[in-house]
Design a protein around this motif. Structure first.
Motif, short mmCIF file in Angstrom:
data_model
loop_
_atom_site.label_atom_id
_atom_site.label_comp_id
_atom_site.label_asym_id
_atom_site.label_seq_id
_atom_site.Cartn_x
_atom_site.Cartn_y
_atom_site.Cartn_z
N GLN A 184 -7.98 0.09 -0.89
CA GLN A 184 -8.51 -1.27 -0.68
C GLN A 184 -9.96 -1.27 -0.21
OE1 GLN A 184 -6.01 -3.76 1.70
NE2 GLN A 184 -7.55 -5.38 1.86
N ASP A 223 -5.56 -1.28 -5.12
CA ASP A 223 -4.98 -1.91 -3.94
C ASP A 223 -5.87 -3.08 -3.52
OD1 ASP A 223 -3.40 -2.51 -1.81
OD2 ASP A 223 -3.58 -0.54 -0.83
N GLU A 224 -5.41 -4.28 -3.74
CA GLU A 224 -6.14 -5.51 -3.39
C GLU A 224 -7.60 -5.47 -3.83
OE1 GLU A 224 -5.03 -7.60 -0.05
OE2 GLU A 224 -3.21 -6.43 0.34
N THR A 238 0.84 -1.21 0.00
CA THR A 238 0.00 0.00 0.00
C THR A 238 0.87 1.25 0.00
OG1 THR A 238 -1.82 -1.16 1.08
CG2 THR A 238 -1.77 1.24 1.34
MG LIG Z 1 -2.03 -3.00 1.92
#
Ligand SMILES: [Mg+2]
Ligand SMILES: Nc1ncnc2c1ncn2[C@@H]1O[C@H](COP(=O)(O)OP(=O)(O)O)[C@@H](O)[C@H]1O
Length: 278
Positions: free
Chosen positions: A90, A167-168, A47
């Motif tokens: 995320q 992010d993810e 991140t």
């Molecule tokens: Mg992360």
């Protein structure tokens, strides 16, 4: 192939205030059209790296380059960076804030100073691209988690970035939701958006990515996804699971059903039809 990356980190260092050093001397080039997966353990710095790349954090050492030019971390420099690179965080609930999907996705383009018609057209296209047009008038907090994820991505897509950084994006999605997201990303890629995603999912990476970047305590390794994810010591250093294919190859080798440099099965069907000896 040595084209200038669209955006890149060059020898970037980062430490949080009072925290340990998270990244040291990281080079992270994003090349046009190359789907790039960033992998690494929890707390490994994924991140942080994505926030450096998209201008949310400023590197302590090193720099960010945009089309080969150093980015100044002032108003004008960051504005230019964010027009090229859009980060989707995320948790969609950290990103969505407006009353309806449409209002949320309109916010960024409206701030660019576009005409109402231009904003409406961008929003329409982004909602279509993310397969969420039917929810345009709904309050974001009433959407499912997968819909909220897609609404958050639509907000970034409506900015028409050259580089979309996720992010993810598949974390917390069920298998259906993951498939749907991969289809969406495929369409965005075909339309010329370069996508970077952080993930723990090695199998997803092998299916989706051209290149992988693997964060380990020793630094970042970048290369073709197939090559890096076959490197067992690297996977262990990054605390990643072995991809399904690697695990299958090892099992077949242990049973003498795969020898030398021959490639193992790539799909469940190939495995089912794998000869007893080869
Ligand atoms: Mg992360
Ligand atoms: N805002 C913050 N302040 C202090 N430390 C942080 C902050 N955000 C992350 N960290 C620390 O930085 C390291 C890297 O975190 P992060 O980049 O979130 O990793 P990842 O995304 O790979 O899980 C971790 O040790 C984490 O605890």
């Amino acid at each position: 192939m040595t084209s200038v990356p669209l955006v890149e980190l060059v020898a970037a260092d980062y430490s949080y205030a009072d925290g340990p050093s998270v990244l040291q001397g990281v080079d992270f080039p994003v090349r046009e059209g190359r789907r790039l997966a960033l992998l690494g353990r929890n707390g490994g710095g994924k991140t942080t790296l994505l926030r450096l790349l998209s201008g949310g954090l400023r590197p302590g050492g090193g720099l960010v380059r945009l089309a080969g030019e150093p980015v100044a971390h002032d108003r004008a420099g960051l504005l230019r960076l964010r027009q090229t690179v859009q980060l989707v965080v995320q948790d969609p609930d950290d990103q969505l804030f407006a009353a309806s999907v449409e209002q949320d996705v309109s916010f960024g383009p409206t701030n660019l100073g576009l005409s109402r018609d231009a904003v409406r057209e961008r929003v329409r296209q982004a909602l279509e691209a993310l397969d969420i047009a039917a929810e345009r008038e709904r309050p974001t907090h009433l959407l499912s988690y997968g819909q909220r994820k897609r609404a958050a991505i639509a907000g970034a897509v409506a900015m028409r970035p050259k580089v979309l950084v996720l992010d993810e994006p598949t974390a917390g999605l069920d298998p259906d939701g993951q498939e749907r997201l991969l289809q969406v990303l495929g369409r965005l890629g075909a339309d010329g958006t370069t996508v970077v995603m952080a993930t723990h999912d090695v199998d997803l990476t092998l299916r989706w990515a051209h290149d992988a970047a693997v964060l380990t305590p020793g630094g970042l390794r970048l290369g073709p996804a197939e090559e890096l994810l076959a490197d067992v010591p690297l996977l262990e250093a990054a605390r990643l699971r072995r991809p399904w294919g690697t695990a299958v190859d090892r099992m077949l080798r242990a049973h003498g059903r795969l020898v030398g440099d021959a490639p193992g099965p790539r799909t469940a069907r190939e495995l089912a039809e794998w000869p007893v000896t080869r």
